[in-house]
Design a protein around this motif. Structure first.
Motif, PDB file in Angstrom:
ATOM      1  N   TRP A  18      42.465  50.110  44.826  1.00  0.00           N
ATOM      2  CA  TRP A  18      41.420  50.213  43.809  1.00  0.00           C
ATOM      3  C   TRP A  18      41.996  49.799  42.453  1.00  0.00           C
ATOM      4  N   ILE A  19      43.234  50.200  42.181  1.00  0.00           N
ATOM      5  CA  ILE A  19      43.898  49.868  40.914  1.00  0.00           C
ATOM      6  C   ILE A  19      44.065  48.351  40.768  1.00  0.00           C
ATOM      7  N   ILE A  20      44.496  47.668  41.825  1.00  0.00           N
ATOM      8  CA  ILE A  20      44.771  46.235  41.709  1.00  0.00           C
ATOM      9  C   ILE A  20      43.506  45.375  41.750  1.00  0.00           C
ATOM     10  N   ASP A  52      49.944  46.095  51.136  1.00  0.00           N
ATOM     11  CA  ASP A  52      50.832  47.052  50.475  1.00  0.00           C
ATOM     12  C   ASP A  52      50.681  46.927  48.959  1.00  0.00           C
ATOM     13  N   ALA A  53      49.712  47.640  48.427  1.00  0.00           N
ATOM     14  CA  ALA A  53      49.427  47.552  46.995  1.00  0.00           C
ATOM     15  C   ALA A  53      50.553  48.137  46.143  1.00  0.00           C
ATOM     16  N   VAL A  54      51.319  49.074  46.682  1.00  0.00           N
ATOM     17  CA  VAL A  54      52.442  49.643  45.929  1.00  0.00           C
ATOM     18  C   VAL A  54      53.517  48.577  45.723  1.00  0.00           C
ATOM     19  N   THR A  55      53.810  47.800  46.761  1.00  0.00           N
ATOM     20  CA  THR A  55      54.773  46.700  46.621  1.00  0.00           C
ATOM     21  C   THR A  55      54.229  45.658  45.650  1.00  0.00           C
ATOM     22  N   TYR A  56      52.949  45.361  45.732  1.00  0.00           N
ATOM     23  CA  TYR A  56      52.285  44.423  44.823  1.00  0.00           C
ATOM     24  C   TYR A  56      52.516  44.866  43.373  1.00  0.00           C
ATOM     25  N   LEU A  57      52.293  46.155  43.100  1.00  0.00           N
ATOM     26  CA  LEU A  57      52.465  46.674  41.740  1.00  0.00           C
ATOM     27  C   LEU A  57      53.938  46.713  41.336  1.00  0.00           C
ATOM     28  N   GLY A  62      58.273  44.483  38.181  1.00  0.00           N
ATOM     29  CA  GLY A  62      59.657  44.039  38.204  1.00  0.00           C
ATOM     30  C   GLY A  62      60.632  45.144  38.534  1.00  0.00           C
ATOM     31  N   CYS A  63      60.128  46.315  38.886  1.00  0.00           N
ATOM     32  CA  CYS A  63      60.957  47.438  39.310  1.00  0.00           C
ATOM     33  C   CYS A  63      60.079  48.418  40.083  1.00  0.00           C
ATOM     34  N   SER A  64      60.635  49.519  40.486  1.00  0.00           N
ATOM     35  CA  SER A  64      59.911  50.496  41.292  1.00  0.00           C
ATOM     36  C   SER A  64      58.658  51.003  40.575  1.00  0.00           C
TER      37      SER A  64
END
Length: 92
Positions: A18-20, A52-57, A62-64
């Motif tokens: 939803w965020i992306i 994988d939206a977490v990896t996208y973000l 540029g970091c975790s």
């Protein structure tokens, strides 16, 4: 109560999807840089297809990506009209 019948279907895969759904705003945030590929992945109602939206973000940042702290800083800046497109379907 209403003069017509309406059904609402919610399809929420993950909160991060939803965020992306508003990649333009994310790309304008300080510290985030989206590639053309990332913009294409989430644009035009495609955010639910990002596996994988977490990896996208994390890649955009540029970091975790911290699911609590980072989301709290992003959400107030997002365009709700863009995000709601992927989650609500009205059916007559």
């Amino acid at each position: 109560m209403f003069p017509y019948e309406c059904s609402v279907v919610f399809k929420v895969r993950k909160y991060e999807n939803w965020i992306i759904a508003d990649p333009m705003t994310i790309s304008e945030l300080r510290g985030y840089k989206l590639s053309k590929n990332q913009m294409r992945q989430a644009n035009n109602n495609n955010a639910d297809n990002v596996i994988d939206a977490v990896t996208y973000l994390s890649q955009a940042k540029g970091c975790s990506f911290n699911k609590v702290r980072d989301i709290q800083s992003i959400v107030p800046k997002l365009n709700g009209n863009e995000m709601e497109k992927i989650h609500v379907l009205f059916v007559n």
